[in-house]
Motif scaffolding. Sequence first.
Motif, PDB file in Angstrom:
ATOM      1  N   VAL A  81      36.664  28.409  34.485  1.00 41.28           N
ATOM      2  CA  VAL A  81      37.056  27.800  35.752  1.00 41.28           C
ATOM      3  C   VAL A  81      37.458  28.930  36.701  1.00 41.28           C
ATOM      4  CG1 VAL A  81      37.815  25.603  34.775  1.00 41.28           C
ATOM      5  CG2 VAL A  81      39.455  27.456  35.030  1.00 41.28           C
ATOM      6  N   VAL A  82      37.358  28.655  37.998  1.00 36.51           N
ATOM      7  CA  VAL A  82      37.802  29.624  38.993  1.00 36.51           C
ATOM      8  C   VAL A  82      39.294  29.417  39.198  1.00 36.51           C
ATOM      9  CG1 VAL A  82      37.563  30.412  41.374  1.00 36.51           C
ATOM     10  CG2 VAL A  82      35.540  29.672  40.091  1.00 36.51           C
ATOM     11  N   GLY A  83      40.064  30.458  38.965  1.00 39.62           N
ATOM     12  CA  GLY A  83      41.507  30.362  39.099  1.00 39.62           C
ATOM     13  C   GLY A  83      41.984  30.607  40.513  1.00 39.62           C
ATOM     14  N   LYS A  84      41.311  31.520  41.237  1.00 41.98           N
ATOM     15  CA  LYS A  84      41.767  31.878  42.575  1.00 41.98           C
ATOM     16  C   LYS A  84      40.661  32.658  43.274  1.00 41.98           C
ATOM     17  CE  LYS A  84      44.873  35.274  42.937  1.00 41.98           C
ATOM     18  NZ  LYS A  84      46.167  35.988  42.986  1.00 41.98           N
ATOM     19  N   SER A 140      38.122  38.651  46.496  1.00 46.72           N
ATOM     20  CA  SER A 140      38.777  38.798  45.193  1.00 46.72           C
ATOM     21  C   SER A 140      38.772  37.444  44.522  1.00 46.72           C
ATOM     22  CB  SER A 140      40.226  39.265  45.359  1.00 46.72           C
ATOM     23  OG  SER A 140      40.270  40.475  46.060  1.00 46.72           O
ATOM     24  N   GLU A 141      38.477  37.419  43.248  1.00 49.82           N
ATOM     25  CA  GLU A 141      38.472  36.146  42.524  1.00 49.82           C
ATOM     26  C   GLU A 141      38.942  36.364  41.096  1.00 49.82           C
ATOM     27  OE1 GLU A 141      34.372  34.590  42.130  1.00 49.82           O
ATOM     28  OE2 GLU A 141      33.737  36.598  42.697  1.00 49.82           O
ATOM     29  N   VAL A 142      39.552  35.334  40.568  1.00 46.13           N
ATOM     30  CA  VAL A 142      39.993  35.343  39.170  1.00 46.13           C
ATOM     31  C   VAL A 142      39.268  34.226  38.458  1.00 46.13           C
ATOM     32  CG1 VAL A 142      41.937  35.098  37.588  1.00 46.13           C
ATOM     33  CG2 VAL A 142      42.265  36.254  39.790  1.00 46.13           C
ATOM     34  N   LEU A 143      38.563  34.579  37.393  1.00 48.99           N
ATOM     35  CA  LEU A 143      37.919  33.590  36.531  1.00 48.99           C
ATOM     36  C   LEU A 143      38.778  33.426  35.296  1.00 48.99           C
ATOM     37  CD1 LEU A 143      34.186  34.764  36.651  1.00 48.99           C
ATOM     38  CD2 LEU A 143      35.361  33.111  38.120  1.00 48.99           C
ATOM     39  N   VAL A 144      38.935  32.193  34.859  1.00 50.12           N
ATOM     40  CA  VAL A 144      39.723  31.902  33.669  1.00 50.12           C
ATOM     41  C   VAL A 144      38.786  31.280  32.639  1.00 50.12           C
ATOM     42  CG1 VAL A 144      41.678  30.606  32.718  1.00 50.12           C
ATOM     43  CG2 VAL A 144      41.767  31.458  35.090  1.00 50.12           C
ATOM     44  N   GLU A 145      38.691  31.929  31.489  1.00 43.97           N
ATOM     45  CA  GLU A 145      37.938  31.349  30.378  1.00 43.97           C
ATOM     46  C   GLU A 145      38.979  30.756  29.437  1.00 43.97           C
ATOM     47  OE1 GLU A 145      34.315  32.636  27.523  1.00 43.97           O
ATOM     48  OE2 GLU A 145      36.063  33.951  27.472  1.00 43.97           O
ATOM     49  N   ARG A 146      38.992  29.431  29.403  1.00 45.13           N
ATOM     50  CA  ARG A 146      39.970  28.734  28.563  1.00 45.13           C
ATOM     51  C   ARG A 146      39.653  28.973  27.082  1.00 45.13           C
ATOM     52  NH1 ARG A 146      37.920  24.574  31.932  1.00 45.13           N
ATOM     53  NH2 ARG A 146      36.955  23.852  30.048  1.00 45.13           N
TER      54      ARG A 146
END
Length: 150
Positions: A81-84, A140-146
């Motif tokens: 998911v895209v966190g930010k 700038s982006e943060v991806l989160v892999e759950r």
Amino acid sequence: MSRTRTEQIVDDVTFEVERGKILEFARATHTQDQVHTDTAIARANGFNDVLATPTHVAVAGHYRDQRGFVTSLGLAMERVVVGKVRWEYFRPLAAGDKLRGRRRVVSDERREGKRSGQMRLITLATDYIDARGDVVVRQSEVLVERGEQA
């Protein structure tokens, strides 16, 4: 928490800021400022053409090798998911601008989640450079892999 600091380049993309796409973004985001929709008004305000809306560089995703990107980072896409996301503009983008975006990994870390087990957080930065070689937008982006569900 484990953290890896890296500046791995994950992809390069080149595209033109197209008037038609600007109008699509303006409609989709209910933009009221006519510098995004009317060339005469944009020119009357000192711009060469209609201006792109703030999230316009998201269109770069249509030109990228997304599968190659996911593979290069070893991601399980169904858990990402895209966190930010944040955009920093150094000048307005206008129709006709030609951009090159170089996306790189700024950090790659793992954290323990409260409910989902270990999570991976990947911070990416993309500099969008114009034909003169100037950085015009930094994304700038943060991806989160759950973590995997049991």
